[in-house]
Design an enzyme around this catalytic site. Structure first.
Site, mmCIF file in Angstrom:
data_model
loop_
_atom_site.group_PDB
_atom_site.id
_atom_site.type_symbol
_atom_site.label_atom_id
_atom_site.label_comp_id
_atom_site.label_asym_id
_atom_site.label_seq_id
_atom_site.Cartn_x
_atom_site.Cartn_y
_atom_site.Cartn_z
ATOM 1 N N GLY A 141 6.692 1.152 -4.564
ATOM 2 C CA GLY A 141 6.094 2.414 -4.970
ATOM 3 C C GLY A 141 4.641 2.587 -4.605
ATOM 4 O O GLY A 141 3.958 1.636 -4.220
ATOM 5 N N SER A 188 -3.764 0.532 2.692
ATOM 6 C CA SER A 188 -2.807 0.224 3.753
ATOM 7 C C SER A 188 -3.158 1.057 4.983
ATOM 8 O O SER A 188 -2.648 2.153 5.161
ATOM 9 C CB SER A 188 -1.387 0.528 3.276
ATOM 10 O OG SER A 188 -1.044 -0.348 2.233
ATOM 11 N N LEU A 189 -4.000 0.499 5.816
ATOM 12 C CA LEU A 189 -4.496 1.255 6.969
ATOM 13 C C LEU A 189 -3.465 1.228 8.109
ATOM 14 O O LEU A 189 -2.997 2.261 8.558
ATOM 15 C CB LEU A 189 -5.832 0.667 7.423
ATOM 16 C CG LEU A 189 -6.656 1.552 8.337
ATOM 17 C CD1 LEU A 189 -7.094 2.821 7.641
ATOM 18 C CD2 LEU A 189 -7.866 0.797 8.870
ATOM 19 N N HIS A 190 -3.175 0.066 8.601
ATOM 20 C CA HIS A 190 -2.083 -0.170 9.559
ATOM 21 C C HIS A 190 -2.239 0.425 10.950
ATOM 22 O O HIS A 190 -1.479 0.083 11.860
ATOM 23 C CB HIS A 190 -0.723 0.270 8.998
ATOM 24 C CG HIS A 190 -0.351 -0.353 7.691
ATOM 25 N ND1 HIS A 190 -0.547 -1.684 7.413
ATOM 26 C CD2 HIS A 190 0.196 0.184 6.562
ATOM 27 C CE1 HIS A 190 -0.116 -1.935 6.183
ATOM 28 N NE2 HIS A 190 0.320 -0.829 5.645
ATOM 29 N N CYS A 204 2.976 -9.617 -8.210
ATOM 30 C CA CYS A 204 3.062 -8.385 -7.436
ATOM 31 C C CYS A 204 3.920 -7.400 -8.233
ATOM 32 O O CYS A 204 5.100 -7.633 -8.458
ATOM 33 C CB CYS A 204 3.694 -8.724 -6.078
ATOM 34 S SG CYS A 204 3.812 -7.328 -4.976
ATOM 35 N N CYS A 251 10.103 4.797 -3.278
ATOM 36 C CA CYS A 251 8.820 5.387 -2.896
ATOM 37 C C CYS A 251 9.114 6.624 -2.072
ATOM 38 O O CYS A 251 10.029 6.632 -1.252
ATOM 39 C CB CYS A 251 8.003 4.392 -2.072
ATOM 40 S SG CYS A 251 6.349 4.992 -1.657
ATOM 41 N N CYS A 282 8.563 0.097 6.206
ATOM 42 C CA CYS A 282 8.689 -0.399 4.827
ATOM 43 C C CYS A 282 10.090 -0.196 4.271
ATOM 44 O O CYS A 282 10.634 0.905 4.310
ATOM 45 C CB CYS A 282 7.668 0.300 3.927
ATOM 46 S SG CYS A 282 7.857 -0.129 2.183
ATOM 47 N N CYS A 315 6.257 -9.282 1.413
ATOM 48 C CA CYS A 315 5.653 -7.969 1.491
ATOM 49 C C CYS A 315 6.557 -6.938 2.149
ATOM 50 O O CYS A 315 7.025 -7.138 3.260
ATOM 51 C CB CYS A 315 4.443 -8.118 2.383
ATOM 52 S SG CYS A 315 3.045 -7.390 1.683
ATOM 53 N N GLU A 352 11.589 -4.258 -8.842
ATOM 54 C CA GLU A 352 11.384 -5.680 -8.613
ATOM 55 C C GLU A 352 9.949 -6.109 -8.881
ATOM 56 O O GLU A 352 9.023 -5.326 -8.757
ATOM 57 C CB GLU A 352 11.738 -6.019 -7.159
ATOM 58 C CG GLU A 352 13.191 -5.732 -6.856
ATOM 59 C CD GLU A 352 13.624 -6.179 -5.469
ATOM 60 O OE1 GLU A 352 14.825 -6.363 -5.278
ATOM 61 O OE2 GLU A 352 12.780 -6.335 -4.582
ATOM 62 N N CYS A 406 6.967 5.117 4.793
ATOM 63 C CA CYS A 406 6.321 4.456 5.913
ATOM 64 C C CYS A 406 7.434 3.811 6.745
ATOM 65 O O CYS A 406 8.377 3.240 6.184
ATOM 66 C CB CYS A 406 5.320 3.416 5.407
ATOM 67 S SG CYS A 406 4.038 4.170 4.395
ATOM 68 N N ASN A 429 7.327 -7.993 8.248
ATOM 69 C CA ASN A 429 8.552 -8.619 7.749
ATOM 70 C C ASN A 429 9.730 -7.728 8.076
ATOM 71 O O ASN A 429 9.870 -6.666 7.488
ATOM 72 C CB ASN A 429 8.475 -8.808 6.231
ATOM 73 C CG ASN A 429 7.610 -9.984 5.866
ATOM 74 O OD1 ASN A 429 7.806 -11.081 6.372
ATOM 75 N ND2 ASN A 429 6.639 -9.739 5.008
#
Ligand code: SAH
Ligand code: SF4
Length: 397
Positions: free
Chosen positions: A194, A248-250, A132, A139, A146, A370, A119, A143, A327
């Site tokens: 990915g 992407s720390l999170h 994007c 992937c 995700c 996202c 996508e 995570c 999301n």
């Protein structure tokens, strides 16, 4: 006396044939570098001088003018155009579905020649338009928050499939020939499906094409590569691609990051932040973006915000923080933090002098926001997902 051949890095390394012919035997030129186009022409028995000239012309038509038909290439002789058409194509990914959100965000489901779906999303804003772009189908990194990470099938996209996304977006925005001003597509983020640093060569080669002056000509300052923290590849990304870095720390503790970004068990927080500090070209004008997904009661406390500030200071990172409201997707194991909590988290970071805007979710009605990207139909139970995550974790070592 002829010099002895010394094998090793001094030898010019022959470039393997990147161009796999399609079912009809023709070769798709999209995604090939200028040199690779020249080689492909030479392999079809064009003499070296011709091959060089034609490669230059083709490049201009393909990437500056957006041509997909050799017959519009008027500075190439007519019989030569026919010759090219017999052997080559200028392809585009197949569009399975195109959707437009009520906020103007557009999402495309694309399909490769071998039937893999991926996508891309275009997000228009007042002063810019951001594409994007996906780097893989699925992937491997799982995570926990995700959607893409729940896909079973994973395949790296080829350079042609990565550049193909940009070409297609420009086709549909009517942005040919390539012009420096008045563009709709002004920025690219490698934040689709990915992990781009797990497909390093293709992403690098594709972005080189995107940045080439006689073509799409997007400046590296307008391109951002997002990684979940593939530490060993970060320095190379800086040296060989040179685009902006987003990480992407999170989470700011080992415990929580291990849980939500399993790659953290392999490359820990300290290593990751050190790699950020070492990223070439980082300064106050070119900051590293830390993405931070807001998960209710998981990573969103005042203490987390303070620790984030402490870490950024400790490693002296010119950084900004992008707070992403989580999301949700069908079956997701987390909830988004309350708006009030997100505001408080943001202001704690702001007060420390670090920019921490909250990203507005875009295209939610078409699942384009996202981390919601996941092609086609695959559905799996949570138990199955957990088992897969364990397996992948074992494989990571
Ligand atoms: N694999 C890369 C780039 C793609 S993901 C990476 O992880 O950085 C792009 C961004 O979306 C990442 O910061 C990712 O963590 C975030 N993301 C993934 N799922 C999300 C979700 N459900 N809600 C909000 N952000 C999400
Ligand atoms: Fe992969 Fe990025 Fe999703 Fe993690 S957040 S599973 S690295 S796409």
């Amino acid at each position: 006396m002829p010099a002895m051949q010394i094998p090793g890095p001094l030898d010019s390394v022959p470039v393997p044939r990147v161009s796999t012919p399609r079912a009809d035997g023709r070769i798709d030129l999209i995604g090939l570098s200028r040199d690779q186009i020249r080689e492909a022409l030479a392999e079809s028995q064009l003499d070296p001088r011709q091959a060089k000239l034609r490669a230059k012309q083709l490049w201009h038509w393909i990437y500056n003018r957006g041509a997909t038909d050799f017959h519009v290439m008027t500075d190439i002789a007519k019989d030569m155009r026919g010759w090219l058409e017999q052997r080559f194509v200028v392809g585009r990914p197949q569009v399975v579905e195109a959707q437009v959100s009520s906020d103007g965000t557009r999402k495309w489901l694309l399909r490769s020649d071998d039937g893999q779906d991926y996508e891309m999303v275009f997000i228009p804003d007042a002063d810019r338009g951001t594409l994007c772009v996906s780097s893989q189908v699925g992937c491997t990194l799982n995570c926990r928050f995700c959607y893409t990470g729940t896909m079973r099938l994973v395949r790296n996209l080829t350079p042609g499939e990565v550049v193909g996304q940009v070409m297609l977006a420009r086709d549909s925005l009517g942005e040919w020939p390539s012009q420096p001003d008045g563009r709709m597509l002004t920025n690219i983020v490698m934040m689709g499906m990915g992990e781009p640093l797990y497909n390093f060569d293709s992403v690098r080669d594709a972005l080189k094409i995107v940045m080439d002056g006689d073509g799409i000509a997007l400046s590296r300052r307008r391109i951002t590569l997002s990684t979940s923290g593939v530490v060993p590849m970060m320095a190379r990304a800086g040296a060989e691609i040179g685009v902006n870095l987003a990480v992407s720390l999170h989470a700011v503790t080992k415990e929580i990051r291990d849980e939500i970004v399993p790659l953290n068990r392999k490359y820990g927080l300290e290593q990751l932040l050190q790699a950020c500090a070492d990223y070439p070209g980082v300064n106050n004008a070119r900051r590293i973006t830390f993405e931070y997904v807001m998960l209710k009661d998981k990573n969103d406390s005042d203490e987390d915000a303070r620790e984030l500030v402490r870490l950024i200071r400790k490693y002296r990172l010119p950084a900004k923080v992008n707070l992403i409201p989580f999301n949700p997707w069908p079956g997701s194991p987390y909830e988004c933090s309350d708006p009030e909590r997100i505001r408080r988290f943001s202001s704690l970071i702001f007060e420390a002098g670090i920019s921490a805007p909250v990203r507005t979710p875009r295209g939610r009605d078409i699942m384009a926001a996202c981390g919601q990207l996941k092609s086609s139909s695959e559905k799996k139970s949570r138990a199955e997902l957990d088992r897969l995550a364990e397996e992948k974790q074992l494989a990571l070592g």
